[in-house]
Scaffold this motif. Structure first.
Motif, PDB file in Angstrom:
ATOM      1  N   CYS A  10      44.495  78.868  38.180  1.00  0.00           N
ATOM      2  CA  CYS A  10      43.901  79.155  36.880  1.00  0.00           C
ATOM      3  C   CYS A  10      43.031  80.406  36.992  1.00  0.00           C
ATOM      4  O   CYS A  10      42.156  80.474  37.851  1.00  0.00           O
ATOM      5  CB  CYS A  10      43.060  77.956  36.440  1.00  0.00           C
ATOM      6  SG  CYS A  10      42.035  78.296  35.009  1.00  0.00           S
ATOM      7  N   THR A  12      40.662  81.382  35.315  1.00  0.00           N
ATOM      8  CA  THR A  12      39.253  81.182  34.999  1.00  0.00           C
ATOM      9  C   THR A  12      38.525  80.432  36.099  1.00  0.00           C
ATOM     10  O   THR A  12      37.483  80.867  36.567  1.00  0.00           O
ATOM     11  CB  THR A  12      39.127  80.423  33.675  1.00  0.00           C
ATOM     12  OG1 THR A  12      39.763  81.172  32.652  1.00  0.00           O
ATOM     13  CG2 THR A  12      37.668  80.208  33.318  1.00  0.00           C
ATOM     14  N   CYS A  13      39.075  79.306  36.526  1.00  0.00           N
ATOM     15  CA  CYS A  13      38.326  78.476  37.473  1.00  0.00           C
ATOM     16  C   CYS A  13      39.041  78.301  38.800  1.00  0.00           C
ATOM     17  O   CYS A  13      38.546  77.615  39.678  1.00  0.00           O
ATOM     18  CB  CYS A  13      38.042  77.115  36.847  1.00  0.00           C
ATOM     19  SG  CYS A  13      39.517  76.093  36.689  1.00  0.00           S
ATOM     20  N   CYS A  29      44.316  76.015  33.401  1.00  0.00           N
ATOM     21  CA  CYS A  29      44.399  74.589  33.679  1.00  0.00           C
ATOM     22  C   CYS A  29      44.117  73.791  32.419  1.00  0.00           C
ATOM     23  O   CYS A  29      44.484  72.633  32.319  1.00  0.00           O
ATOM     24  CB  CYS A  29      43.421  74.206  34.784  1.00  0.00           C
ATOM     25  SG  CYS A  29      41.695  74.325  34.303  1.00  0.00           S
ATOM     26  N   CYS A  33      39.642  76.637  29.586  1.00  0.00           N
ATOM     27  CA  CYS A  33      39.709  77.823  30.432  1.00  0.00           C
ATOM     28  C   CYS A  33      40.453  78.950  29.719  1.00  0.00           C
ATOM     29  O   CYS A  33      40.114  80.115  29.843  1.00  0.00           O
ATOM     30  CB  CYS A  33      40.392  77.490  31.748  1.00  0.00           C
ATOM     31  SG  CYS A  33      39.303  76.677  32.913  1.00  0.00           S
TER      32      CYS A  33
HETATM   33 ZN   LIG Z   1      40.684  76.384  34.739  1.00  0.00          ZN
END
Ligand SMILES: [Zn+2]
Length: 64
Positions: A10, A12-13, A29, A33
């Motif tokens: 992902c 973002t994270c 995910c 996100c």
């Molecule tokens: Zn994520």
């Protein structure tokens, strides 16, 4: 064909996301996100020079 599922991270994270139709928000995910990433992109893109209006009491809208 064993193990044909791709795993992506992902953006973002960094959580691992299975690249499959059930992952609606891939490569993210989750919707959260995805929105975070889109938000960053948007704020980057929509940065306008503050020239037309004074940035004081024009906007009474709470940011979401
Ligand atoms: Zn994520």
């Amino acid at each position: 064909m064993p193990d044909s599922v791709r795993i992506v991270a992902c953006p973002t994270c960094r959580k691992e996301v299975r690249w499959e139709p059930q992952s609606r928000y891939r490569p993210f995910c989750s919707e959260r996100c995805r929105l975070i990433d889109l938000g960053q992109w948007a704020s980057e893109n929509y940065r306008v020079p503050a020239s037309e209006e004074s940035p004081s009491s024009e906007n009474g809208d709470p940011q979401r």
